[in-house]
Each structure stands twice: as C-alpha cells, then as structure tokens.
Design an enzyme around this catalytic site. Structure first.
Site: not given
Ligand code: AMP
Length: 172
Positions: A59, A96
């Site tokens: 995205r 995780e």
């Molecule tokens: P992160 O935990 O910051 O490494 O997030 C990983 C990826 O997952 C990011 O690039 C977001 O696009 C996606 N992501 C994580 N949590 C969400 C959420 N609650 N809603 C939408 N996308 C998410």
C-alpha cells in the site's frame, strides 16, 4: 484531515482476531480525497529536494507513486522477497511470530540522493525500521523523512524509529 480520517474504514478482526484493520480503500475511491492526501504530502516536501520517493509494498506504492509524480522525483520500490528481478539487498526483521524480509534493487539509490520513505500505516514500526536499515546499510543516500498516511499512536511505533524524522497525516 478530519475528512480523510472519516474516509478510513475500520475492519475488525482482519487479517486475524484482535486486529482492527485501517482500510484506506474508501479514501482511494474518492478522487478528491486521494488528491488531498497526495497534495498534503506534496506541500510538505515540495521544497525539500527529494530525489527519490521509496514506497514499501504494497500500500506504500499507492501513495509513493502519486507523490513521486507530483514532486518530479524518482520512485523506488521496496518489495517482499523474490519479487524484484535484478540484484537485490535484503533486510530481515522480526514479527510477533517469526521473521519477514524486504528487498531493494542494488542500484536503487545513488550516493548523495535525498530519499523520502512512504508507507500507508505506522503500526509497530517493524517494517519501516527495517526499510530504514536497508537504506542506511547499503546506500550513501540521506533519509529526509519517513511519512505515513496513518499512525496508530497506541502501538508506539515511533519509539522504534528513534533518530528518524517521522511525519503522519492522520493519528488514531
Ligand atoms: P508495522 O507493524 O508498523 O511493521 O506494520 C506493518 C505493515 O502492516 C504496515 O506497512 C501497514 O501497512 C500494515 N498494518 C499494520 N497494522 C495495520 C492496521 N491496523 N491496519 C492496516 N494496515 C496495517
């Protein structure tokens, strides 16, 4: 920004129980809102001599490409493993449960280039800190900032990105 916030849909228990997924597709489907989103980023970075905008799969690409076009900058793509055809550098990071890897082409950034990193959501910060590490370790470019459409403040992803300038349009 309130208008953008209202266009983001919460989808509970996706992709697994307990996660509230921030669905940006209603925002993307509204031409005015999509333009407002890209323009808000353009207005912030227009004078900052950005050479390349690096989008994170998948995205991140949606906003990085529009923004690169609006800034007259190049577009660099950071992808999941085995998607890029040429020689790559890679970075593995922990989730995780288990690990994940992202890759970039070895000629993606030239020495001295100013790089702006883009993803849609800052959640735990794991993905973007791996992307920053990938860029810092392998290239002599300069990360100007990492920018997001949405930041989930309660996950404190920002704390994982200490030393990196961060900007998010919308906070939840
Ligand atoms: P992160 O935990 O910051 O490494 O997030 C990983 C990826 O997952 C990011 O690039 C977001 O696009 C996606 N992501 C994580 N949590 C969400 C959420 N609650 N809603 C939408 N996308 C998410």
């Amino acid at each position: 920004m309130e208008e953008l916030k209202k266009a983001i849909r919460d989808v509970p228990d996706f992709p697994k129980p307990g996660i509230v997924f921030k669905d940006i597709t209603p925002l993307l489907a509204d031409g005015k809102l999509y333009a407002k989103t890209v323009n808000a980023l353009r207005d912030r970075y227009i004078g900052k001599k950005i050479d390349v905008v690096a989008g994170i799969e998948a995205r991140g690409f949606i906003f990085a490409s529009g923004l690169a076009y609006a800034l007259g900058a190049g577009l660099v793509i950071i992808r999941k493993p085995r998607k890029l055809p040429y020689k790559t550098f890679s970075q593995t990071y922990s989730l995780e449960y288990g690990t994940d890897t992202i890759e970039i082409h070895q000629d993606a950034v030239k020495p001295g280039q100013n790089v702006l990193v883009i993803d849609d959501v800052l959640a735990t910060g794991g993905t973007v800190s791996a992307a920053a590490e990938l860029l810092k370790k392998n290239f002599r470019g300069n990360i100007v900032e990492v920018a997001f459409i949405i930041e989930l403040d309660f996950l404190k992803g920002r704390e994982k990105l200490q030393g990196l300038p961060i900007h998010s349009l919308i906070h939840f």
